[in-house]
Design a protein around this motif. Structure first.
Motif, PDB file in Angstrom:
ATOM      1  N   TYR A 118       0.838  -1.203   0.000  1.00 33.52           N
ATOM      2  CA  TYR A 118       0.000   0.000   0.000  1.00 33.52           C
ATOM      3  C   TYR A 118       0.874   1.254   0.000  1.00 33.52           C
ATOM      4  N   LYS A 119       1.890   1.262   0.854  1.00 37.35           N
ATOM      5  CA  LYS A 119       2.758   2.442   0.949  1.00 37.35           C
ATOM      6  C   LYS A 119       3.597   2.631  -0.310  1.00 37.35           C
ATOM      7  N   VAL A 120       4.113   1.550  -0.856  1.00 34.69           N
ATOM      8  CA  VAL A 120       4.942   1.643  -2.062  1.00 34.69           C
ATOM      9  C   VAL A 120       4.107   2.142  -3.249  1.00 34.69           C
ATOM     10  N   ILE A 121       2.908   1.613  -3.415  1.00 36.37           N
ATOM     11  CA  ILE A 121       2.046   2.030  -4.529  1.00 36.37           C
ATOM     12  C   ILE A 121       1.582   3.468  -4.337  1.00 36.37           C
ATOM     13  N   THR A 122       1.263   3.859  -3.116  1.00 36.72           N
ATOM     14  CA  THR A 122       0.859   5.246  -2.855  1.00 36.72           C
ATOM     15  C   THR A 122       1.981   6.208  -3.193  1.00 36.72           C
ATOM     16  N   HIS A 123       3.206   5.888  -2.799  1.00 38.18           N
ATOM     17  CA  HIS A 123       4.345   6.747  -3.141  1.00 38.18           C
ATOM     18  C   HIS A 123       4.566   6.792  -4.641  1.00 38.18           C
ATOM     19  N   LEU A 124       4.327   5.676  -5.310  1.00 34.51           N
ATOM     20  CA  LEU A 124       4.501   5.652  -6.762  1.00 34.51           C
ATOM     21  C   LEU A 124       3.551   6.630  -7.439  1.00 34.51           C
ATOM     22  N   PHE A 125       2.300   6.667  -7.013  1.00 34.67           N
ATOM     23  CA  PHE A 125       1.333   7.557  -7.651  1.00 34.67           C
ATOM     24  C   PHE A 125       1.469   9.004  -7.191  1.00 34.67           C
ATOM     25  N   LEU A 126       1.952   9.240  -5.980  1.00 35.52           N
ATOM     26  CA  LEU A 126       2.069  10.614  -5.500  1.00 35.52           C
ATOM     27  C   LEU A 126       3.331  11.304  -5.987  1.00 35.52           C
ATOM     28  N   TYR A 127       4.436  10.576  -5.997  1.00 40.89           N
ATOM     29  CA  TYR A 127       5.726  11.192  -6.305  1.00 40.89           C
ATOM     30  C   TYR A 127       6.346  10.680  -7.603  1.00 40.89           C
TER      31      TYR A 127
END
Length: 133
Positions: A93-102
């Protein structure tokens, strides 16, 4: 005026002025932070929730042969607990969220003395320098 005219007379149109006290819909300029937009945040959350349900696995595929399971410890790290602080769902969840945000996502691979993988930790990067040998 007859009796029927009084009962069936056409109704006069009544007009009422109504004061509308509502904020008008406005368009705001982009402030640079995509996560501040609630629609984008909901979309990223939905994608990350569903991606967090994936189960990673390490397989070895030799050319011309069938797939075989890879390292069991690595499969455990990918599927159950990538580090002592997170479950596999939280990590993904954290890795995918960072991928889409940054538009980038980084992870630190912790290794023991023999070079075996002990843990995978997601990293929030403030600045990145590419060093070439």
């Amino acid at each position: 005026m007859s009796f029927f005219d009084r009962i069936f007379r056409p109704k006069t149109a009544v007009t009422k002025n109504k004061l509308i006290i509502e904020p008008a819909g406005t368009f705001n300029t982009y402030g640079g932070d995509a996560y501040a937009n609630d629609i984008y945040r909901e979309a990223v959350d939905a994608i990350a929730r569903n991606a967090g349900k994936l189960k990673g696995s390490h397989v070895i595929n030799y050319y011309g042969q069938d797939r075989t399971d890879g390292d069991g410890k690595l499969n455990r790290l990918l599927q159950i607990r990538p580090n002592p602080y997170m479950s596999a769902y939280d990590f993904l969840y954290k890795v995918i969220t960072h991928l889409f945000l940054y538009n980038n996502s980084f992870a630190f691979l912790e290794r023991d003395e023999r070079g075996n993988l002990k843990g995978i930790y997601p990293i929030t990067a403030n600045g990145i320098n590419i060093l070439c040998d």
